[in-house]
Design a protein around this motif. Structure first.
Motif, mmCIF file in Angstrom:
data_model
loop_
_atom_site.group_PDB
_atom_site.id
_atom_site.type_symbol
_atom_site.label_atom_id
_atom_site.label_comp_id
_atom_site.label_asym_id
_atom_site.label_seq_id
_atom_site.Cartn_x
_atom_site.Cartn_y
_atom_site.Cartn_z
ATOM 1 N N MET A 117 5.921 10.718 5.218
ATOM 2 C CA MET A 117 6.864 9.616 5.413
ATOM 3 C C MET A 117 8.302 10.068 5.187
ATOM 4 O O MET A 117 9.222 9.592 5.849
ATOM 5 C CB MET A 117 6.493 8.402 4.550
ATOM 6 N N SER A 118 8.501 11.052 4.291
ATOM 7 C CA SER A 118 9.845 11.617 4.103
ATOM 8 C C SER A 118 10.300 12.344 5.363
ATOM 9 O O SER A 118 11.448 12.203 5.803
ATOM 10 C CB SER A 118 9.854 12.593 2.925
ATOM 11 N N LEU A 119 9.393 13.115 5.937
ATOM 12 C CA LEU A 119 9.703 13.854 7.164
ATOM 13 C C LEU A 119 10.038 12.898 8.312
ATOM 14 O O LEU A 119 11.024 13.090 9.035
ATOM 15 C CB LEU A 119 8.528 14.750 7.546
ATOM 16 N N MET A 120 9.209 11.859 8.473
ATOM 17 C CA MET A 120 9.429 10.916 9.571
ATOM 18 C C MET A 120 10.714 10.115 9.362
ATOM 19 O O MET A 120 11.467 9.878 10.311
ATOM 20 C CB MET A 120 8.226 9.981 9.715
ATOM 21 N N ALA A 121 10.963 9.691 8.130
ATOM 22 C CA ALA A 121 12.209 8.958 7.851
ATOM 23 C C ALA A 121 13.418 9.827 8.174
ATOM 24 O O ALA A 121 14.397 9.364 8.756
ATOM 25 C CB ALA A 121 12.240 8.517 6.387
ATOM 26 N N ASN A 122 13.320 11.119 7.834
ATOM 27 C CA ASN A 122 14.408 12.046 8.106
ATOM 28 C C ASN A 122 14.555 12.315 9.596
ATOM 29 O O ASN A 122 15.660 12.281 10.148
ATOM 30 C CB ASN A 122 14.165 13.345 7.329
ATOM 31 N N ALA A 123 13.437 12.563 10.269
ATOM 32 C CA ALA A 123 13.488 12.864 11.705
ATOM 33 C C ALA A 123 14.036 11.683 12.507
ATOM 34 O O ALA A 123 14.791 11.862 13.462
ATOM 35 C CB ALA A 123 12.100 13.242 12.207
ATOM 36 N N LEU A 124 13.654 10.477 12.093
ATOM 37 C CA LEU A 124 14.078 9.266 12.812
ATOM 38 C C LEU A 124 15.363 8.670 12.243
ATOM 39 O O LEU A 124 15.875 7.688 12.794
ATOM 40 C CB LEU A 124 12.963 8.221 12.770
ATOM 41 N N ARG A 125 15.834 9.249 11.127
ATOM 42 C CA ARG A 125 17.002 8.704 10.418
ATOM 43 C C ARG A 125 16.797 7.213 10.125
ATOM 44 O O ARG A 125 17.691 6.398 10.305
ATOM 45 C CB ARG A 125 18.288 8.924 11.219
ATOM 46 N N ASP A 126 15.592 6.885 9.662
ATOM 47 C CA ASP A 126 15.223 5.483 9.457
ATOM 48 C C ASP A 126 14.604 5.300 8.074
ATOM 49 O O ASP A 126 13.419 5.577 7.875
ATOM 50 C CB ASP A 126 14.228 5.059 10.548
ATOM 51 N N PRO A 127 15.387 4.813 7.095
ATOM 52 C CA PRO A 127 14.848 4.623 5.747
ATOM 53 C C PRO A 127 13.717 3.603 5.689
ATOM 54 O O PRO A 127 12.896 3.634 4.770
ATOM 55 C CB PRO A 127 16.057 4.156 4.923
ATOM 56 N N ASP A 128 13.661 2.706 6.689
ATOM 57 C CA ASP A 128 12.609 1.690 6.685
ATOM 58 C C ASP A 128 11.214 2.298 6.834
ATOM 59 O O ASP A 128 10.217 1.680 6.450
ATOM 60 C CB ASP A 128 12.868 0.656 7.798
ATOM 61 N N VAL A 129 11.149 3.516 7.375
ATOM 62 C CA VAL A 129 9.861 4.214 7.438
ATOM 63 C C VAL A 129 9.287 4.352 6.030
ATOM 64 O O VAL A 129 8.089 4.126 5.798
ATOM 65 C CB VAL A 129 10.025 5.608 8.092
ATOM 66 N N MET A 130 10.142 4.700 5.075
ATOM 67 C CA MET A 130 9.696 4.851 3.681
ATOM 68 C C MET A 130 9.203 3.516 3.130
ATOM 69 O O MET A 130 8.193 3.458 2.428
ATOM 70 C CB MET A 130 10.840 5.377 2.813
ATOM 71 N N THR A 131 9.911 2.442 3.451
ATOM 72 C CA THR A 131 9.517 1.120 2.956
ATOM 73 C C THR A 131 8.159 0.719 3.512
ATOM 74 O O THR A 131 7.269 0.295 2.764
ATOM 75 C CB THR A 131 10.573 0.065 3.360
ATOM 76 N N ARG A 132 7.993 0.861 4.827
ATOM 77 C CA ARG A 132 6.730 0.452 5.458
ATOM 78 C C ARG A 132 5.565 1.299 4.976
ATOM 79 O O ARG A 132 4.503 0.778 4.641
ATOM 80 C CB ARG A 132 6.845 0.542 6.988
ATOM 81 N N GLU A 133 5.758 2.615 4.936
ATOM 82 C CA GLU A 133 4.678 3.492 4.508
ATOM 83 C C GLU A 133 4.391 3.346 3.013
ATOM 84 O O GLU A 133 3.248 3.445 2.573
ATOM 85 C CB GLU A 133 5.003 4.948 4.853
ATOM 86 N N GLY A 134 5.444 3.083 2.236
ATOM 87 C CA GLY A 134 5.245 2.835 0.811
ATOM 88 C C GLY A 134 4.394 1.599 0.575
ATOM 89 O O GLY A 134 3.489 1.598 -0.270
ATOM 90 N N THR A 135 4.640 0.548 1.343
ATOM 91 C CA THR A 135 3.837 -0.676 1.247
ATOM 92 C C THR A 135 2.387 -0.389 1.605
ATOM 93 O O THR A 135 1.455 -0.871 0.946
ATOM 94 C CB THR A 135 4.419 -1.762 2.177
ATOM 95 N N ARG A 136 2.192 0.422 2.645
ATOM 96 C CA ARG A 136 0.827 0.775 3.049
ATOM 97 C C ARG A 136 0.127 1.568 1.951
ATOM 98 O O ARG A 136 -1.047 1.339 1.643
ATOM 99 C CB ARG A 136 0.872 1.598 4.341
ATOM 100 N N LEU A 137 0.851 2.480 1.295
ATOM 101 C CA LEU A 137 0.260 3.269 0.210
ATOM 102 C C LEU A 137 -0.094 2.386 -0.992
ATOM 103 O O LEU A 137 -1.113 2.599 -1.648
ATOM 104 C CB LEU A 137 1.221 4.377 -0.223
ATOM 105 N N LEU A 138 0.738 1.404 -1.275
ATOM 106 C CA LEU A 138 0.438 0.486 -2.386
ATOM 107 C C LEU A 138 -0.839 -0.303 -2.092
ATOM 108 O O LEU A 138 -1.681 -0.494 -2.985
ATOM 109 C CB LEU A 138 1.616 -0.462 -2.632
ATOM 110 N N ARG A 139 -0.999 -0.745 -0.847
ATOM 111 C CA ARG A 139 -2.234 -1.464 -0.474
ATOM 112 C C ARG A 139 -3.440 -0.535 -0.587
ATOM 113 O O ARG A 139 -4.509 -0.936 -1.046
ATOM 114 C CB ARG A 139 -2.126 -2.008 0.958
#
Length: 200
Positions: free
Chosen positions: A166-188
Motif C-alpha cells: 500500500m505504501s508503494l501504490m500510494a507513492n506510485a499513484l501519489r494518492d494518500p487515500d490508498v493508505m486509508t482504504r487499504e488500512g481499513t481493509r487490514l483492520l477488518r
C-alpha cells in the motif's frame, strides 16, 4: 557539568541531528541523489562536521537505518502499553495510515531504502535494511502468536507485505487515500482472524 562533559553532550546531540537528517533526506531523495552536503544543510551543521562524524555516505546510510530501527522500537514500545495484541496490531496499522501523506510522497522509509540498496553493485548495506524489516516482522509475529493464531509468522508476513504494497501504490499513484482504504481493509482482516479454539 565540566567542559569536557559539555563537549561530549554537544557532540552527541550533533551526531543525533545528523543521523535524523540523514534518515529524512535519504528517504526523500534516495541514496544516489543525496550528498553529504544535503545532510549538512538539513542538520544545519557545517559540512566539515559531517566528515568528523561520518567518513562516507555508507556510514550515513547505516546511521539512517539505525534511526529507522529506533523509530520502530519507539512505536512498538508505545503499542506494548496496550494489553490486547490485536489492539497493538491495529495501532500499528493506524500509525501507518497516519503517515499516509509521507508515504504518498516518498514511500515507506525502510522499504524504499532496502530496494535501492539491493540495486547497488557493492551490496554491502542491503542486509542491514532487511534487518529492520525483519524487526517489524518479528514484532508482528509475536502479536499474532499471543492471539493464539495458526501460522503467526505467515500472518506477520501478510501484514507487512500489505503495508509495503500500500505504501508503494500510494507513492506510485501519489494518492494518500490508498493508505486509508487499504488500512481499513487490514483492520477488518485483523478483526476476522480467530484462534482455532474460538470457533468451538
Amino acid at each position: 557539568m565540566t567542559n569536557s562533559e559539555n563537549r561530549r553532550v554537544r557532540a552527541s546531540q550533533k551526531r543525533q541531528r545528523l543521523t535524523a537528517a540523514a534518515a529524512r533526506v535519504l528517504h526523500e531523495q534516495g541514496v544516489e541523489r543525496t550528498t553529504l552536503g544535503d545532510i549538512a544543510r538539513e542538520a544545519d551543521v557545517p559540512l566539515g562536521n559531517v566528515y568528523y562524524y561520518f567518513k562516507t555516505k555508507d556510514e550515513l546510510v547505516r546511521a539512517a537505518l539505525s534511526e529507522h530501527s529506533a523509530h520502530l522500537n519507539e512505536l512498538t514500545g508505545r503499542l506494548e502499553q496496550l494489553s490486547d495484541p490485536r489492539d497493538r496490531l491495529k495501532g500499528l496499522i493506524e500509525a501507518w495510515v497516519g503517515r499516509r501523506e509521507v508515504a504518498a510522497r516518498y514511500g515507506c522509509p525502510t522499504g524504499t531504502l532496502a530496494v535501492e540498496l539491493d540495486k547497488r553493485a557493492d551490496g554491502t548495506l542491503d542486509a542491514e535494511a532487511g534487518a529492520v524489516v525483519r524487526q517489524l516482522l518479528d514484532w508482528s509475529g509475536r502479536q499474532f502468536r499471543e492471539l493464539g493464531l495458526s501460522d503467526p509468522d505467515d500472518l506477520a508476513l501478510t501484514l507487512v507485505s500489505a503495508y509495503q504494497g500500500m505504501s508503494l501504490m500510494a507513492n506510485a499513484l501519489r494518492d494518500p487515500d490508498v493508505m486509508t482504504r487499504e488500512g481499513t481493509r487490514l483492520l477488518r482482516w485483523l478483526d476476522s482472524l480467530r484462534a482455532p479454539d474460538a470457533h468451538r
